[in-house]
Design a protein around this motif. Structure first.
Motif, PDB file in Angstrom:
ATOM      1  N   THR A 128      10.892  -1.045   2.466  1.00  0.00           N
ATOM      2  CA  THR A 128      10.146  -2.157   2.696  1.00  0.00           C
ATOM      3  C   THR A 128      10.193  -2.845   1.235  1.00  0.00           C
ATOM      4  OG1 THR A 128       9.136  -1.439   4.847  1.00  0.00           O
ATOM      5  CG2 THR A 128       8.384  -3.741   3.713  1.00  0.00           C
ATOM      6  N   LEU A 129       9.613  -1.930   0.272  1.00  0.00           N
ATOM      7  CA  LEU A 129       9.326  -2.247  -0.886  1.00  0.00           C
ATOM      8  C   LEU A 129      10.653  -2.884  -1.674  1.00  0.00           C
ATOM      9  CD1 LEU A 129       7.357  -3.199  -3.338  1.00  0.00           C
ATOM     10  CD2 LEU A 129       7.743  -0.444  -4.007  1.00  0.00           C
ATOM     11  N   ALA A 130      11.884  -1.835  -1.395  1.00  0.00           N
ATOM     12  CA  ALA A 130      13.048  -2.211  -1.907  1.00  0.00           C
ATOM     13  C   ALA A 130      13.861  -3.409  -1.193  1.00  0.00           C
ATOM     14  CB  ALA A 130      13.960  -1.061  -1.688  1.00  0.00           C
ATOM     15  N   CYS A 131      13.321  -3.604   0.158  1.00  0.00           N
ATOM     16  CA  CYS A 131      13.936  -4.889   0.536  1.00  0.00           C
ATOM     17  C   CYS A 131      13.111  -6.217   0.164  1.00  0.00           C
ATOM     18  CB  CYS A 131      13.754  -5.030   2.302  1.00  0.00           C
ATOM     19  SG  CYS A 131      14.967  -3.772   3.036  1.00  0.00           S
ATOM     20  N   THR A 184      -3.098   5.172   4.649  1.00  0.00           N
ATOM     21  CA  THR A 184      -2.451   6.167   3.781  1.00  0.00           C
ATOM     22  C   THR A 184      -1.093   5.485   2.901  1.00  0.00           C
ATOM     23  OG1 THR A 184      -1.056   6.714   5.615  1.00  0.00           O
ATOM     24  CG2 THR A 184      -3.070   8.242   4.905  1.00  0.00           C
ATOM     25  N   GLY A 185      -0.876   3.923   3.233  1.00  0.00           N
ATOM     26  CA  GLY A 185       0.145   3.317   2.360  1.00  0.00           C
ATOM     27  C   GLY A 185       0.318   3.169   0.965  1.00  0.00           C
ATOM     28  N   LEU A 186       1.418   3.182   0.780  1.00  0.00           N
ATOM     29  CA  LEU A 186       1.830   3.376  -0.818  1.00  0.00           C
ATOM     30  C   LEU A 186       0.879   2.653  -1.466  1.00  0.00           C
ATOM     31  CD1 LEU A 186       4.009   4.573  -2.428  1.00  0.00           C
ATOM     32  CD2 LEU A 186       5.215   2.456  -2.442  1.00  0.00           C
ATOM     33  N   PHE A 187       0.518   1.278  -1.391  1.00  0.00           N
ATOM     34  CA  PHE A 187      -0.355   0.419  -2.286  1.00  0.00           C
ATOM     35  C   PHE A 187      -1.914   0.766  -1.819  1.00  0.00           C
ATOM     36  CE2 PHE A 187       2.737  -3.024  -3.725  1.00  0.00           C
ATOM     37  CZ  PHE A 187       3.424  -2.246  -4.315  1.00  0.00           C
ATOM     38  N   PHE A 188      -2.321   0.592  -0.712  1.00  0.00           N
ATOM     39  CA  PHE A 188      -3.484   0.471  -0.398  1.00  0.00           C
ATOM     40  C   PHE A 188      -4.204   1.980  -0.701  1.00  0.00           C
ATOM     41  CE2 PHE A 188      -7.339   1.228   2.524  1.00  0.00           C
ATOM     42  CZ  PHE A 188      -7.821   0.361   2.148  1.00  0.00           C
ATOM     43  N   LYS A 189      -3.445   3.159  -0.562  1.00  0.00           N
ATOM     44  CA  LYS A 189      -3.950   4.336  -0.917  1.00  0.00           C
ATOM     45  C   LYS A 189      -4.611   4.374  -2.230  1.00  0.00           C
ATOM     46  CE  LYS A 189      -0.817   7.519  -1.402  1.00  0.00           C
ATOM     47  NZ  LYS A 189       0.192   8.633  -1.138  1.00  0.00           N
ATOM     48  N   GLN A 190      -3.513   3.773  -3.299  1.00  0.00           N
ATOM     49  CA  GLN A 190      -3.902   3.936  -4.521  1.00  0.00           C
ATOM     50  C   GLN A 190      -5.342   2.937  -4.965  1.00  0.00           C
ATOM     51  OE1 GLN A 190      -2.632   5.610  -6.532  1.00  0.00           O
ATOM     52  NE2 GLN A 190      -1.267   6.518  -5.368  1.00  0.00           N
ATOM     53  N   ILE A 191      -5.218   1.913  -4.276  1.00  0.00           N
ATOM     54  CA  ILE A 191      -6.559   0.871  -4.421  1.00  0.00           C
ATOM     55  C   ILE A 191      -7.391   1.841  -3.723  1.00  0.00           C
ATOM     56  CG2 ILE A 191      -7.485  -1.294  -3.334  1.00  0.00           C
ATOM     57  CD1 ILE A 191      -4.676  -2.421  -3.293  1.00  0.00           C
ATOM     58  N   GLU A 192      -7.635   2.291  -2.724  1.00  0.00           N
ATOM     59  CA  GLU A 192      -8.732   2.803  -2.234  1.00  0.00           C
ATOM     60  C   GLU A 192      -9.403   3.928  -3.156  1.00  0.00           C
ATOM     61  OE1 GLU A 192      -8.222   5.131   1.601  1.00  0.00           O
ATOM     62  OE2 GLU A 192     -10.154   4.033   2.148  1.00  0.00           O
ATOM     63  N   TYR A 193      -8.416   4.729  -3.834  1.00  0.00           N
ATOM     64  CA  TYR A 193      -8.747   5.692  -4.592  1.00  0.00           C
ATOM     65  C   TYR A 193      -9.490   5.244  -5.799  1.00  0.00           C
ATOM     66  CZ  TYR A 193      -8.117   9.187  -8.307  1.00  0.00           C
ATOM     67  OH  TYR A 193      -8.214  10.233  -9.099  1.00  0.00           O
ATOM     68  N   GLN A 194      -8.664   4.293  -6.454  1.00  0.00           N
ATOM     69  CA  GLN A 194      -9.408   3.555  -7.625  1.00  0.00           C
ATOM     70  C   GLN A 194     -10.871   2.912  -7.273  1.00  0.00           C
ATOM     71  OE1 GLN A 194      -8.439   3.758 -10.655  1.00  0.00           O
ATOM     72  NE2 GLN A 194      -6.362   4.785 -10.004  1.00  0.00           N
ATOM     73  N   PRO A 237       2.048  -1.453  12.068  1.00  0.00           N
ATOM     74  CA  PRO A 237       1.363  -0.236  12.344  1.00  0.00           C
ATOM     75  C   PRO A 237       1.768   0.901  11.654  1.00  0.00           C
ATOM     76  CG  PRO A 237       2.364  -1.483  14.231  1.00  0.00           C
ATOM     77  CD  PRO A 237       2.803  -2.177  13.226  1.00  0.00           C
ATOM     78  N   ARG A 238       3.026   0.835  10.923  1.00  0.00           N
ATOM     79  CA  ARG A 238       3.817   1.882  10.377  1.00  0.00           C
ATOM     80  C   ARG A 238       3.878   1.932   8.922  1.00  0.00           C
ATOM     81  NH1 ARG A 238       5.937   0.629  15.004  1.00  0.00           N
ATOM     82  NH2 ARG A 238       6.041   2.054  16.655  1.00  0.00           N
ATOM     83  N   VAL A 239       3.863   0.399   8.152  1.00  0.00           N
ATOM     84  CA  VAL A 239       4.314   0.160   6.814  1.00  0.00           C
ATOM     85  C   VAL A 239       3.050  -0.203   5.968  1.00  0.00           C
ATOM     86  CG1 VAL A 239       5.706  -0.833   5.132  1.00  0.00           C
ATOM     87  CG2 VAL A 239       6.428   0.027   7.389  1.00  0.00           C
ATOM     88  N   ASP A 240       2.782  -0.059   4.746  1.00  0.00           N
ATOM     89  CA  ASP A 240       1.560  -0.459   4.041  1.00  0.00           C
ATOM     90  C   ASP A 240       1.526  -1.858   4.324  1.00  0.00           C
ATOM     91  OD1 ASP A 240       0.028   0.300   1.375  1.00  0.00           O
ATOM     92  OD2 ASP A 240       0.742  -1.773   1.191  1.00  0.00           O
ATOM     93  N   PHE A 241       0.242  -2.192   4.576  1.00  0.00           N
ATOM     94  CA  PHE A 241       0.054  -3.637   4.972  1.00  0.00           C
ATOM     95  C   PHE A 241       0.437  -4.544   4.010  1.00  0.00           C
ATOM     96  CE2 PHE A 241      -2.831  -7.451   5.154  1.00  0.00           C
ATOM     97  CZ  PHE A 241      -2.460  -7.946   6.442  1.00  0.00           C
ATOM     98  N   ILE A 242       0.048  -4.202   2.593  1.00  0.00           N
ATOM     99  CA  ILE A 242       0.389  -5.346   1.619  1.00  0.00           C
ATOM    100  C   ILE A 242       2.039  -5.401   1.248  1.00  0.00           C
ATOM    101  CG2 ILE A 242       0.099  -5.478  -1.040  1.00  0.00           C
ATOM    102  CD1 ILE A 242      -2.387  -4.017  -0.897  1.00  0.00           C
TER     103      ILE A 242
END
Length: 258
Positions: A177-180, A233-243, A116-121
């Protein structure tokens, strides 16, 4: 023969857990409108656009498999007897019970805190890597490292961004999460070497596969099947959606028009 009977007894309790979990999530999924239009964010949608379609399929399959496992256990002598309580208590102290408990904690952290809170990827990649590393090898230390790697960002996301109003806002738990995920990738190879083993093909490919699988799934869901996806608005998906909307979609429209 005794080992087979013991295995079927474990299957009996495992089947009950699977049936209970699947029934719970089927009940929760029933709260998502299925046959109505204007449901789950899909306006004038048909049933195949419902956000309930995927969870219905997943948990219905788990329910069926749970009943198959229960019938198999009962037919092959896995039914509990009077002395099964002491057997169950003793089993809960075994390494198998500890591994099952670790799996349960990882899945609970994934479902109720990370998704619910973190980028799904990112969160899916972390969980897939933890399950691969922590349970592909049979070292309690590996299972513990995998469990801690998932619980740290899950606890942080749950505590720091508990209100539902904060779920769709971009925040720092994506980076944690990405750092972990990166740390677990490194620890996985280091710990395997310290244990006197060489990482096999599963472990070597695990970080890449863990990233590719959820990325393919979320892109297919969002742009192929037009489903709602968590945390846009997740870190990765936001970029994918923009592209997709800025570059890919106009390019596809121009290709069709030419």
């Amino acid at each position: 023969m005794q080992d087979k009977t013991r295995l079927r007894q474990q299957d009996f309790w495992t089947a009950l857990v699977l049936i209970a979990v699947s029934l719970f999530f089927l009940y929760k999924t029933s709260e998502i409108p299925f046959f109505r239009a204007n449901a789950a964010g899909v306006e004038s949608g048909q049933w195949y656009n419902s956000a309930a379609l995927v969870p219905y399929g997943i948990f219905a399959a788990i329910l069926v498999l749970g009943f198959f496992l229960l019938v198999t256990a009962l037919r092959q002598g896995g039914a509990p007897g009077v002395d099964q309580l002491s057997v169950a208590v003793n089993w809960m102290r075994t390494p198998s019970a500890a591994r099952m408990g670790a799996v349960a904690l990882i899945l609970l952290a994934y479902i109720f805190s990370l998704v619910p809170r973190v980028d799904f990827i990112i969160c899916s990649a972390l969980v897939l890597l933890a399950l691969t590393y922590g349970f592909h090898v049979r070292r309690p230390r590996a299972t513990l490292i995998a469990l801690v790697a998932v619980l740290i960002p899950a606890a942080y996301a749950l505590v720091m961004h508990f209100p539902q109003s904060a779920w769709n806002a971009p925040h720092d738990d994506d980076w944690l999460t990405l750092a972990c995920f990166a740390a677990l990738s490194v620890f996985m190879f280091v710990e395997t070497r310290l244990a006197g083993e060489k990482p096999d093909g599963f472990l070597r490919s695990a970080p890449l596969v863990a990233l590719i699988v959820p990325a393919f799934l979320i892109v297919s869901m969002a742009f192929g099947f037009r489903q709602n996806v968590p945390n846009r608005t997740g870190l990765f998906f936001k970029q994918i959606e923009y592209q997709y909307y800025v570059n890919v979609r106009p390019w596809l429209a121009g290709k069709k028009g030419s």
